[in-house]
Write a protein that holds these residues in place. Structure first.
Motif, PDB file in Angstrom:
ATOM      1  N   VAL A 165       0.840  -1.194   0.000  1.00  0.00           N
ATOM      2  CA  VAL A 165       0.000   0.000   0.000  1.00  0.00           C
ATOM      3  C   VAL A 165       0.881   1.252   0.000  1.00  0.00           C
ATOM      4  CG1 VAL A 165      -1.708   1.320   1.302  1.00  0.00           C
ATOM      5  CG2 VAL A 165      -1.902  -1.175   1.150  1.00  0.00           C
ATOM      6  N   GLY A 166       0.667   2.100  -0.970  1.00  0.00           N
ATOM      7  CA  GLY A 166       1.366   3.386  -1.025  1.00  0.00           C
ATOM      8  C   GLY A 166       2.743   3.356  -1.644  1.00  0.00           C
ATOM      9  N   VAL A 167       3.270   2.179  -1.952  1.00  0.00           N
ATOM     10  CA  VAL A 167       4.638   2.080  -2.468  1.00  0.00           C
ATOM     11  C   VAL A 167       4.634   2.379  -3.968  1.00  0.00           C
ATOM     12  CG1 VAL A 167       6.689   0.642  -2.714  1.00  0.00           C
ATOM     13  CG2 VAL A 167       5.173   0.336  -0.737  1.00  0.00           C
ATOM     14  N   GLN A 168       5.400   3.396  -4.366  1.00  0.00           N
ATOM     15  CA  GLN A 168       5.470   3.804  -5.772  1.00  0.00           C
ATOM     16  C   GLN A 168       6.678   3.135  -6.429  1.00  0.00           C
ATOM     17  OE1 GLN A 168       4.216   8.122  -6.476  1.00  0.00           O
ATOM     18  NE2 GLN A 168       5.116   8.243  -4.427  1.00  0.00           N
ATOM     19  N   TYR A 169       6.471   1.925  -6.897  1.00  0.00           N
ATOM     20  CA  TYR A 169       7.580   1.178  -7.479  1.00  0.00           C
ATOM     21  C   TYR A 169       8.095   1.901  -8.726  1.00  0.00           C
ATOM     22  CZ  TYR A 169       6.370  -2.406  -4.161  1.00  0.00           C
ATOM     23  OH  TYR A 169       6.124  -3.077  -2.988  1.00  0.00           O
ATOM     24  N   GLY A 170       9.412   2.015  -8.810  1.00  0.00           N
ATOM     25  CA  GLY A 170      10.043   2.681  -9.949  1.00  0.00           C
ATOM     26  C   GLY A 170      10.082   4.187  -9.853  1.00  0.00           C
ATOM     27  N   LEU A 171       9.803   4.762  -8.675  1.00  0.00           N
ATOM     28  CA  LEU A 171       9.758   6.223  -8.554  1.00  0.00           C
ATOM     29  C   LEU A 171      11.091   6.869  -8.929  1.00  0.00           C
ATOM     30  CD1 LEU A 171       8.199   8.756  -7.702  1.00  0.00           C
ATOM     31  CD2 LEU A 171       8.984   8.352  -5.348  1.00  0.00           C
ATOM     32  N   LEU A 183       2.974   0.055 -14.441  1.00  0.00           N
ATOM     33  CA  LEU A 183       3.705  -0.798 -13.497  1.00  0.00           C
ATOM     34  C   LEU A 183       2.993  -0.837 -12.156  1.00  0.00           C
ATOM     35  CD1 LEU A 183       6.270  -2.409 -12.601  1.00  0.00           C
ATOM     36  CD2 LEU A 183       7.264  -0.186 -11.986  1.00  0.00           C
ATOM     37  N   ASN A 184       2.624   0.294 -11.635  1.00  0.00           N
ATOM     38  CA  ASN A 184       2.008   0.338 -10.312  1.00  0.00           C
ATOM     39  C   ASN A 184       0.578  -0.178 -10.324  1.00  0.00           C
ATOM     40  OD1 ASN A 184       3.810   1.624  -8.087  1.00  0.00           O
ATOM     41  ND2 ASN A 184       4.297   2.759  -9.962  1.00  0.00           N
ATOM     42  N   GLU A 185      -0.091  -0.110 -11.464  1.00  0.00           N
ATOM     43  CA  GLU A 185      -1.407  -0.727 -11.582  1.00  0.00           C
ATOM     44  C   GLU A 185      -1.307  -2.246 -11.483  1.00  0.00           C
ATOM     45  OE1 GLU A 185      -4.068   2.239 -14.429  1.00  0.00           O
ATOM     46  OE2 GLU A 185      -2.565   0.939 -15.366  1.00  0.00           O
ATOM     47  N   GLY A 186      -0.185  -2.818 -11.889  1.00  0.00           N
ATOM     48  CA  GLY A 186      -0.059  -4.272 -11.935  1.00  0.00           C
ATOM     49  C   GLY A 186       0.626  -4.903 -10.748  1.00  0.00           C
ATOM     50  N   ILE A 187       1.009  -4.122  -9.733  1.00  0.00           N
ATOM     51  CA  ILE A 187       1.783  -4.667  -8.605  1.00  0.00           C
ATOM     52  C   ILE A 187       0.968  -5.655  -7.771  1.00  0.00           C
ATOM     53  CG2 ILE A 187       2.827  -4.073  -6.380  1.00  0.00           C
ATOM     54  CD1 ILE A 187       4.673  -3.624  -8.755  1.00  0.00           C
ATOM     55  N   GLY A 188      -0.210  -5.274  -7.335  1.00  0.00           N
ATOM     56  CA  GLY A 188      -1.046  -6.163  -6.531  1.00  0.00           C
ATOM     57  C   GLY A 188      -0.415  -6.514  -5.200  1.00  0.00           C
ATOM     58  N   GLY A 189      -0.646  -7.759  -4.736  1.00  0.00           N
ATOM     59  CA  GLY A 189      -0.128  -8.171  -3.431  1.00  0.00           C
ATOM     60  C   GLY A 189      -0.369  -9.651  -3.198  1.00  0.00           C
ATOM     61  N   LEU A 190      -0.317 -10.052  -1.932  1.00  0.00           N
ATOM     62  CA  LEU A 190      -0.576 -11.425  -1.512  1.00  0.00           C
ATOM     63  C   LEU A 190      -1.549 -11.402  -0.350  1.00  0.00           C
ATOM     64  CD1 LEU A 190       2.969 -13.108  -1.400  1.00  0.00           C
ATOM     65  CD2 LEU A 190       1.235 -13.387  -3.158  1.00  0.00           C
ATOM     66  N   THR A 248      -2.009  -5.168  -0.917  1.00  0.00           N
ATOM     67  CA  THR A 248      -2.337  -5.763   0.377  1.00  0.00           C
ATOM     68  C   THR A 248      -1.617  -5.030   1.499  1.00  0.00           C
ATOM     69  OG1 THR A 248      -0.632  -7.427  -0.101  1.00  0.00           O
ATOM     70  CG2 THR A 248      -2.914  -8.050  -0.449  1.00  0.00           C
ATOM     71  N   SER A 249      -2.281  -5.013   2.643  1.00  0.00           N
ATOM     72  CA  SER A 249      -1.776  -4.315   3.824  1.00  0.00           C
ATOM     73  C   SER A 249      -1.411  -5.329   4.892  1.00  0.00           C
ATOM     74  CB  SER A 249      -2.849  -3.355   4.359  1.00  0.00           C
ATOM     75  OG  SER A 249      -2.383  -2.666   5.507  1.00  0.00           O
ATOM     76  N   ALA A 250      -0.231  -5.181   5.460  1.00  0.00           N
ATOM     77  CA  ALA A 250       0.241  -6.115   6.483  1.00  0.00           C
ATOM     78  C   ALA A 250      -0.445  -5.861   7.817  1.00  0.00           C
ATOM     79  CB  ALA A 250       1.746  -5.997   6.643  1.00  0.00           C
ATOM     80  N   ASN A 251      -0.531  -6.903   8.621  1.00  0.00           N
ATOM     81  CA  ASN A 251      -1.086  -6.804   9.965  1.00  0.00           C
ATOM     82  C   ASN A 251      -0.148  -5.974  10.839  1.00  0.00           C
ATOM     83  OD1 ASN A 251      -1.252  -7.797  12.881  1.00  0.00           O
ATOM     84  ND2 ASN A 251      -3.109  -8.678  12.008  1.00  0.00           N
ATOM     85  N   VAL A 252      -0.635  -4.875  11.354  1.00  0.00           N
ATOM     86  CA  VAL A 252       0.222  -3.949  12.108  1.00  0.00           C
ATOM     87  C   VAL A 252       0.705  -4.580  13.404  1.00  0.00           C
ATOM     88  CG1 VAL A 252       0.326  -1.702  13.248  1.00  0.00           C
ATOM     89  CG2 VAL A 252      -0.874  -1.937  11.063  1.00  0.00           C
ATOM     90  N   ASP A 253      -0.126  -5.378  14.047  1.00  0.00           N
ATOM     91  CA  ASP A 253       0.312  -6.036  15.279  1.00  0.00           C
ATOM     92  C   ASP A 253       1.503  -6.952  15.012  1.00  0.00           C
ATOM     93  OD1 ASP A 253      -1.618  -4.782  16.782  1.00  0.00           O
ATOM     94  OD2 ASP A 253      -3.047  -6.439  16.650  1.00  0.00           O
ATOM     95  N   ALA A 254       1.447  -7.698  13.908  1.00  0.00           N
ATOM     96  CA  ALA A 254       2.553  -8.585  13.569  1.00  0.00           C
ATOM     97  C   ALA A 254       3.813  -7.796  13.242  1.00  0.00           C
ATOM     98  CB  ALA A 254       2.171  -9.484  12.399  1.00  0.00           C
ATOM     99  N   ILE A 255       3.648  -6.681  12.552  1.00  0.00           N
ATOM    100  CA  ILE A 255       4.798  -5.827  12.236  1.00  0.00           C
ATOM    101  C   ILE A 255       5.434  -5.309  13.519  1.00  0.00           C
ATOM    102  CG2 ILE A 255       5.430  -3.572  11.302  1.00  0.00           C
ATOM    103  CD1 ILE A 255       3.599  -4.096   8.988  1.00  0.00           C
ATOM    104  N   GLU A 256       4.612  -4.866  14.453  1.00  0.00           N
ATOM    105  CA  GLU A 256       5.160  -4.344  15.705  1.00  0.00           C
ATOM    106  C   GLU A 256       5.920  -5.425  16.464  1.00  0.00           C
ATOM    107  OE1 GLU A 256       3.659  -2.164  19.814  1.00  0.00           O
ATOM    108  OE2 GLU A 256       2.475  -1.968  17.973  1.00  0.00           O
TER     109      GLU A 256
END
Length: 698
Positions: A442-448, A464-471, A482-490
């Motif tokens: 989310v929010g990452v501008q690949y190739g900026l 490029l950024n339209e096709g990035i997607g996630g898991l 896709t957005s990661a679980n913030v609790d797991a990140i912490e």
């Protein structure tokens, strides 16, 4: 952070940094210290204990009791006659009280107590509940005999090998030494037959190995008895790659190492210290701690312990030294990385870019520029890491009938990384699966950066950024980000799984070497040396404890590694002496003041020229002219060169912030890709908290 994580008492102090047995006597009170480890992490029912006797008490008047049982006969005086050393055994599981007092109960007689908290030899101690394990100790190559339910054998097995004059290790036959036994001179100047004692057994459900020079028929080494072949230093080896094994495995980091043994070092390792077998730095740390404890109890207290290993073997050393300081006193790494989590993210992002590149119309050169690497092949290696996360394919030794199936076996063994390390990150209560850190796009501008440099066009950037997607949490590719679980990140940051070099690595000496292979597509790229350096600078404001060495591709790696061994030995020898003479100095000052003169960052050119130059990103630096840095996808997206942010904070899209012009149609599409904004890399990441403390248990 997860409720399963807890801090051990006294967690901010270095562990295992116990005073040596020859330390001076106490003045007025007993000083009782566990030399084999921390008093709260004892395992296997015994502990090597040092008692410094005050000058007011004759040593023969000292009495030692364990839970009321007299264990005085376990203790013997060391050379200074006022220090007692004892292997206290028969510990019950849990808390045991060791009491030291002088004969009689008169006024003023000193008394001291120490609680020893004992854990099973099979663990766990700090890593949390056991996961399933398939035993290998009784089969090839170990052949250690029958195992119990914890894959443990009854007794370790000792064998001997010798180094022939032709330069190979072979089994030592019974009887007189063979005529072709080589000799070797240790680092402390003793020339001995090159005969190696090898001990193999089981600790913490892993198979361990310990090797050192020792001739059969001479006195066996123990905490009171020296052996001519040992230089009083321990090297602990670690192996690379990354795998989910659920197995006791068939390889360690290796102990039959000529570079180490020939100089008189004792060498230890275990199967859980190879990330290909066990990609879990917590159980790797726990195993190293327990094997080292056994070593100290069996052979004596080493002057210091150095880590040794390349790639993920370096990664383990750094993670262990930061989160569990004192297990290793120095890190000797090769072609390494700071941690597993941020490296895994690079693999995922490589895959996303590779899959989006065709629709974006990127050439091979443009796609490579977007990834930041020197070669289009580099991403292939990094994707080996993300394949450990997903798909969740079980190894062949996990029987099909025991594997998870949502209908037929919902309680079966799950084989994703999140399940393998679920003690750390916790379990999703709705699915029963380990809680993963989904790659956050989310929010990452690949190739900026490549857009700003004119390497790709605005239209290519948008596509490029339209096709990035996630898991998603099952590892399934999704068209949406896709957005990661913030609790797991912490949890990842707070417990040290993302290594911010803000624990024991504030002071632990690090020497890391790297052959330059960036152009070949080897994913052990030089930029990871810089991420280590910048994380140290961010955490501490300096990197006095970090030496980085880069050499030309094709140069013998053993040369730089051997020199790193010599340099680290000199550094830690001086540090140990300085700590004894100036006990008021803190850990950081000890490391800085003991660093040998002339030990500095440098690179070695193909012609052998040694160029001393502080590690820098400046492309004009001589070493960077010879061995240019490249980047990675997140840095090319504008992210920090620490590569430490897993999930960025967002800022509104600002058309004026770009150095290119978008059409209105392109801008609307870009807004659809980033409806909540784009990464603001000037701020710390979401959930990016400092290390809560060292010696966290799960």
């Amino acid at each position: 952070m997860a409720a399963t994580a807890a801090l051990l008492a006294g967690s901010t102090a270095p562990a295992l940094a116990a005073p040596p047995p020859h330390a001076g006597p106490a003045e007025r009170a007993f000083e009782v210290t566990v030399l084999s480890g921390r008093a709260d992490t004892v395992s296997g029912g015994d502990a090597l204990v040092r008692v410094a006797v005050p000058r007011t008490v004759p040593p023969h008047h000292v009495k030692v009791r364990l839970d009321g049982r007299d264990v005085t006969d376990r203790f013997r005086a060391t050379d200074d006659k006022r220090t007692l050393l004892g292997l206290v055994d028969g510990l019950a599981l849990g808390a045991n009280e060791l009491e030291v007092r002088a004969n009689g109960q008169g006024h003023g007689r000193p008394r001291a107590t120490l609680t020893l908290r004992n854990h099973p030899a099979a663990g766990p101690v700090i890593s949390g509940p056991h996961i399933p394990l398939f035993c290998t100790a009784s089969g090839n190559p170990w052949n250690l005999g029958p195992v119990d339910a914890d894959c443990h054998v009854a007794q370790p097995r000792v064998t001997y090998q010798y180094r022939t004059t032709a330069g190979s290790f072979v089994a030592l036959p019974d009887g007189p030494l063979p005529a072709d036994v080589a000799t070797t001179t240790t680092s402390d100047g003793r020339t001995v037959p090159y005969v190696v004692r090898v001990e193999r057994g089981t600790i913490n459900r892993a198979v361990y190995e310990i090797a050192l020079l020792h001739r059969p028929g001479t006195a066996s080494p123990d905490p009171w008895t020296a052996t001519d072949g040992w230089n009083d230093r321990l090297v602990y080896t670690f192996g690379g790659a990354c795998g989910i094994g659920y197995t006791q495995a068939t390889s360690t980091g290796g102990v039959m190492n000529h570079s180490l043994l020939s100089r008189g070092y004792a060498v230890a390792s275990a199967t859980f210290n190879v990330f290909a077998n066990n990609c879990n730095d917590v159980t790797s740390a726990e195993t190293a701690m327990m094997v080292k404890e056994h070593f100290v109890e069996s052979y004596g207290v080493p002057l210091f312990t150095m880590g040794w290993g390349g790639s993920a073997g370096t990664m383990q050393q750094l993670l262990i030294a930061n989160a569990y300081p004192g297990i290793l006193d120095g890190v000797i790494g090769q072609i390494g990385y700071p941690d597993e989590r941020s490296v895994t993210l690079t693999g995922h992002e490589c895959r996303f870019i590779s899959q989006a590149a065709p629709a974006a119309g990127l050439s091979t050169a443009q796609r490579t520029a977007v990834t930041g690497f020197a070669s289009p092949n580099t991403c292939g290696g990094y994707q080996n890491f993300d394949s450990v996360d997903w798909p969740a394919t079980c190894p062949s030794h996990v029987p099909a009938g025991l594997r998870y199936h949502p209908v037929t076996n919902p309680d079966g063994i799950r084989c994703a990384m999140a399940d393998f390390i679920s003690n750390v990150y916790g379990v999703d209560p709705t699915t029963g699966a380990g809680r993963p850190i989904v790659p956050d796009t989310v929010g990452v501008q690949y190739g900026l950066r490549t857009l700003d440099a004119g390497v790709i066009s605005p239209e290519q950037f948008v596509r490029l950024n339209e096709g990035i997607g996630g898991l998603d949490v099952e590892g399934t590719r999704t068209p949406h980000r896709t957005s990661a679980n913030v609790d797991a990140i912490e949890v990842a940051y707070a417990t040290g799984r993302v290594n911010q070099f803000d624990g024991g690595l504030r002071w632990t000496p690090i020497i890391e070497t790297r052959g330059y292979t960036d152009p070949s597509g080897d994913f052990h790229d030089r930029f990871r040396s810089w991420t280590m350096r910048e994380r140290l600078l961010a955490a501490n404001g300096h990197a006095d404890n970090h030496i980085s060495v880069t050499g030309a591709s094709g140069a013998p790696a053993s040369t730089s590694q051997t020199q790193a061994l010599v340099d680290m030995d000199a550094w830690l020898t001086a540090r140990t002496a300085l700590a004894a003479s100036r006990p008021h100095l803190d850990e950081t000052a000890l490391t800085r003041l003991s660093r040998p003169a002339g030990l500095a960052d440098h690179c070695v050119a193909a012609d052998g020229e040694r160029i001393v130059e502080t590690l820098t990103l400046d492309p004009a630096a001589r070493c960077n002219q010879l061995f240019p840095f490249h980047r990675n996808p997140r840095v090319e997206a504008g992210g920090p060169t620490t590569s430490a942010v897993l999930k960025c904070r967002l800022a509104p899209l600002d058309r004026a912030a770009y150095g290119v012009d978008f059409t209105d149609e392109q801008w609307q599409r870009l807004r659809a890709v980033f409806p909540d904004g784009v990464c603001d890399w000037s701020r710390p990441g979401v959930g990016q908290v400092p290390l809560t403390g060292t010696w966290i248990r799960f």
